[in-house]
Design a protein around this motif. Structure first.
Motif, PDB file in Angstrom:
ATOM      1  N   LEU A  36     -38.062  17.977 -20.917  1.00  0.00           N
ATOM      2  CA  LEU A  36     -37.495  16.902 -21.804  1.00  0.00           C
ATOM      3  C   LEU A  36     -38.428  16.804 -22.998  1.00  0.00           C
TER       4      LEU A  36
ATOM      5  N   ASP B  13     -38.128  18.637 -26.797  1.00  0.00           N
ATOM      6  CA  ASP B  13     -37.242  18.222 -27.851  1.00  0.00           C
ATOM      7  C   ASP B  13     -38.165  17.615 -28.675  1.00  0.00           C
TER       8      ASP B  13
ATOM      9  N   TYR C 209     -37.072  14.283 -31.890  1.00  0.00           N
ATOM     10  CA  TYR C 209     -37.115  12.708 -31.629  1.00  0.00           C
ATOM     11  C   TYR C 209     -38.167  12.484 -30.606  1.00  0.00           C
TER      12      TYR C 209
ATOM     13  N   LEU D 129     -40.321  11.695 -27.653  1.00  0.00           N
ATOM     14  CA  LEU D 129     -40.050  11.707 -26.246  1.00  0.00           C
ATOM     15  C   LEU D 129     -39.712  10.241 -25.533  1.00  0.00           C
ATOM     16  N   GLU D 130     -40.894   9.242 -25.870  1.00  0.00           N
ATOM     17  CA  GLU D 130     -40.608   8.051 -25.061  1.00  0.00           C
ATOM     18  C   GLU D 130     -39.683   6.925 -26.093  1.00  0.00           C
TER      19      GLU D 130
ATOM     20  N   THR E  50     -36.898   8.046 -22.926  1.00  0.00           N
ATOM     21  CA  THR E  50     -35.954   9.046 -22.762  1.00  0.00           C
ATOM     22  C   THR E  50     -35.229   8.988 -21.117  1.00  0.00           C
TER      23      THR E  50
ATOM     24  N   ILE F 166     -28.834  13.452 -21.849  1.00  0.00           N
ATOM     25  CA  ILE F 166     -30.042  12.881 -22.069  1.00  0.00           C
ATOM     26  C   ILE F 166     -29.628  11.834 -23.316  1.00  0.00           C
TER      27      ILE F 166
ATOM     28  N   LYS G 195     -31.878   9.047 -25.854  1.00  0.00           N
ATOM     29  CA  LYS G 195     -33.216   8.480 -26.344  1.00  0.00           C
ATOM     30  C   LYS G 195     -33.106   7.113 -26.977  1.00  0.00           C
ATOM     31  N   GLU G 196     -34.000   6.191 -26.734  1.00  0.00           N
ATOM     32  CA  GLU G 196     -33.824   4.810 -27.451  1.00  0.00           C
ATOM     33  C   GLU G 196     -34.516   4.941 -28.797  1.00  0.00           C
ATOM     34  N   LEU G 197     -33.843   4.700 -29.830  1.00  0.00           N
ATOM     35  CA  LEU G 197     -34.121   4.634 -31.191  1.00  0.00           C
ATOM     36  C   LEU G 197     -33.988   3.271 -31.698  1.00  0.00           C
TER      37      LEU G 197
ATOM     38  N   ARG H  83     -28.598  13.054 -26.665  1.00  0.00           N
ATOM     39  CA  ARG H  83     -29.157  14.507 -27.068  1.00  0.00           C
ATOM     40  C   ARG H  83     -28.665  15.554 -26.394  1.00  0.00           C
TER      41      ARG H  83
ATOM     42  N   ARG I 158     -41.011   6.901 -19.765  1.00  0.00           N
ATOM     43  CA  ARG I 158     -41.328   5.678 -20.594  1.00  0.00           C
ATOM     44  C   ARG I 158     -42.891   5.690 -20.319  1.00  0.00           C
TER      45      ARG I 158
END
Length: 136
Positions: free
Chosen positions: A17, A20, A23, A25-26, A28, A43, A45-47, A54, A86
């Motif tokens: 993971l 990638d 973006y 990693l955390e 995910t 997958i 990802k919190e943005l 993803r 996380r």
């Protein structure tokens, strides 16, 4: 399979993971559904105020998930997995057949898992490539 081997596979999944780098990693969330010779992984990802879906970029990920699934001992195997990365650590939740409503679609369960982990935020999906596989 021994716990050490399972832990090694879980660590490997985290490393896959992390590959990638487009973006952070955390945090995910990997949501996977597995069965005989079948792996479906998603997958997220919190943005900030949204969740980004993803596509898996590492071809090794489904094989590592399948190895983890096949490593289970006994007759009863989990069918779905939530893998949250996380704060430099991972947390894994295994979902067994008796915990799954057969009338509910995996997409609904997956969306609920994303909401449970990241809250009420919109999920942004990238456009799918054209059928001929050529991107503009």
């Amino acid at each position: 399979m021994a716990n050490d081997e399972v832990n090694a596979l879980l660590d490997e999944i985290g490393q896959l993971l992390a590959a990638d780098r487009a973006y952070p990693l955390e945090p995910t969330l990997l949501y996977a559904q597995l069965d005989d010779n079948m792996v479906g992984e998603s997958i997220f990802k919190e943005l900030g105020n949204q969740i980004l879906y993803r596509r898996p970029i590492n071809r090794r990920l489904p094989f590592a998930l399948l190895e983890l699934w096949e490593a289970q001992e006994g007759d009863e195997r989990w069918m779905e997995l939530e893998y949250l990365y996380r704060d430099g650590r991972f947390e894994v939740v295994y979902i067994y057949p008796e915990e799954i409503d057969p009338d509910e679609d995996v997409v609904e369960r997956r969306a609920r898992a994303v909401q449970r982990r990241f809250g009420e935020k919109p999920i942004v999906y990238p456009p799918w490539p054209p059928e001929d596989g050529v991107l503009d």
